[in-house]
Scaffold this active site. Structure first.
Site, mmCIF file in Angstrom:
data_model
loop_
_atom_site.group_PDB
_atom_site.id
_atom_site.type_symbol
_atom_site.label_atom_id
_atom_site.label_comp_id
_atom_site.label_asym_id
_atom_site.label_seq_id
_atom_site.Cartn_x
_atom_site.Cartn_y
_atom_site.Cartn_z
ATOM 1 N N HIS A 155 0.715 -1.094 -0.008
ATOM 2 C CA HIS A 155 -0.040 0.068 0.019
ATOM 3 C C HIS A 155 0.852 1.225 0.086
ATOM 4 O O HIS A 155 0.281 2.168 -0.140
ATOM 5 C CB HIS A 155 -0.976 -0.123 1.131
ATOM 6 N N ASP A 377 -7.432 -10.342 -18.456
ATOM 7 C CA ASP A 377 -7.186 -11.253 -19.346
ATOM 8 C C ASP A 377 -5.603 -11.284 -19.809
ATOM 9 O O ASP A 377 -5.070 -10.294 -20.454
ATOM 10 C CB ASP A 377 -7.801 -11.165 -20.634
#
Length: 442
Positions: A155, A377
């Site tokens: 983070h 994808d």
């Protein structure tokens, strides 16, 4: 279920970082961020598009190397509280074997084993200056030939949106769609909100005091249930067209408060994380990298929340607080960054923020209408399912992540076990929420 790590490797950028970019300055919002890893998991069943397993591994590593050269700070390590040294140390890449078929794993998802598919333990708190990898990857191969890609991003630099931008770039390169790759904006956040070294920066040692032994559960809100909740949340005076987020955050807030009321606390709060990019506008855009979000806080008096409470009130209160997050408020940080720092004399803190009950608020983060994790994808089709984490662990409690699915919206809720037990038997809540259903597309 057994998961065996078969290889460990560190993937470095395909080209070295130029000397002028060796030190990357964090923004003020990066500097103040709790240091923890955000997890995501993508499941791909074997199809005719699948190359040989060794080729999948090679493609992922090669494309990752290219992506790290584009996002060069991601290949570096924290230098101090305000910067990352871009030393091209790279990202750890693990490969693992799972002695189970993907269909067996996902019907229903084995939440207690999800963390084993990740390259590190997610959502634990680390010291601010620890030289940790920015991104880690684990490629999991099921015995049916399907794979799950687990990614953990720190983070420090990448919020949820920036992390998805990095993963989308990696996926586009892997499937050979380099024309879809746009350059990340790595400079605007730190130049707009420069870092400010301060002893009040949250450190892992302080943050760890609010870690609890928690469990994570997945609930699916189907399209019909969401429509019913949106209708119930509609108020012709204040909120005429409540969003999916409005309705779901209201219902979940209500029932998490009811679950917590067993401890007879007076006040609780919900933090709604809001993306600043869209609210500030120029010079920020979708490619701007950094922790660019702000938390709108709504305080609740517990004695006023009961099973008959109308979720319209929750929606109205949240909308009001989120509406206060304006471009002008964000820009005020430039002239007075102390308003972000807890304990500062000039900090903007809502009334009641110092009460003990508010130290562990409910934290809502939404990926709805921002990015769909089911769109990643890598060259062999879209994932059939995307997950976050599961099982029991020491972590920050009271976190809710809302994610898009084909069936509706998934809510991943992390709470202490005693409260989760109450939530899981809450009949009104379960009228709308289906606990951990099977993944239907397998």
């Amino acid at each position: 279920m057994e998961i065996t790590i078969t290889s460990r490797e560190t993937i470095k950028p395909i080209s070295p970082t130029p000397e002028e970019h060796k030190i990357y300055k964090l923004s003020l919002f990066d500097e103040l961020q709790i240091v923890t890893y955000l997890p995501t998991l993508f499941f791909y069943p074997k199809t005719d598009k699948f190359p040989e397993p060794s080729q999948i591994s090679h493609q992922l590593k090669q494309s990752l190397s290219e992506a790290l050269a584009i996002f060069y700070p991601v290949a570096g390590r924290r230098n101090d509280l305000t910067s990352i040294i871009c030393n091209d140390e790279g990202s750890p890449f693990y490969e693992a074997k799972v002695n189970m078929s993907m269909a067996e794993f996902l019907k229903p998802p084995k939440l207690e084993f999800l963390n084993k598919l990740l390259p590190c333990e997610p959502n634990r708190i680390h010291k601010a200056t620890e030289p940790l990898p920015q991104v880690l990857i684990q490629l999991n191969s099921f015995n049916c030939g399907g794979i799950a890609i687990g990614v953990c991003n720190l983070h420090t630099l990448l919020d949820g949106y920036s992390g998805c931008l990095f993963k989308a770039t990696w996926a586009a390169i892997c499937r050979g769609s380099r024309d879809e790759v746009s350059c990340p904006d790595l400079s605007t956040a730190s130049s707009f909100f420069p870092p400010m070294y301060t002893s009040n920066v949250p450190d892992g040692n302080r943050a760890s005091t609010i870690e609890k032994n928690c469990t994570t559960r997945r609930f699916l809100f189907g399209i019909e249930a969401i429509n019913i909740l949106r209708a119930a949340a509609r108020d012709n005076k204040s909120v005429r067209n409540p969003s999916r987020y409005d309705a779901l955050a209201a219902l979940i807030s209500k029932h998490m408060i009811l679950a917590r009321k067993v401890d007879s606390c007076d006040t609780m709060a919900a933090f709604h994380l809001v993306d600043m990019r869209r609210r500030i506008g120029e010079p920020f855009n979708k490619q701007t990298v950094g922790n660019l979000f702000w938390a709108a806080m709504v305080v609740y008096e517990c004695n006023k929340v009961n099973p008959e409470s109308d979720i319209k009130d929750f929606v109205t209160n949240a909308r009001e607080k989120i509406g206060e997050l304006s471009r002008e408020l964000f820009l005020s940080v430039q002239s007075n960054p102390h308003i972000l720092i807890k304990g500062s004399p000039t900090a903007k803190q809502p009334e009641g923020v110092d009460k003990e009950d508010l130290f562990i608020p409910f934290l809502f983060t939404s990926w709805l209408n921002v990015v769909s994790l089911n769109e990643f994808d890598f060259g062999w089709g879209k994932p059939v399912w995307a997950g976050v984490r599961g099982g029991a662990q020491e972590t920050l409690p009271n976190i809710v992540v809302l994610m898009e699915t084909n069936e509706g919206v998934e809510a991943w809720i992390t709470m202490e076990e005693k409260y989760m037990g109450i939530l899981e038997t809450d009949l009104e809540f379960l009228r709308f929420a289906s606990p951990n259903p099977s993944v239907s597309s397998i």
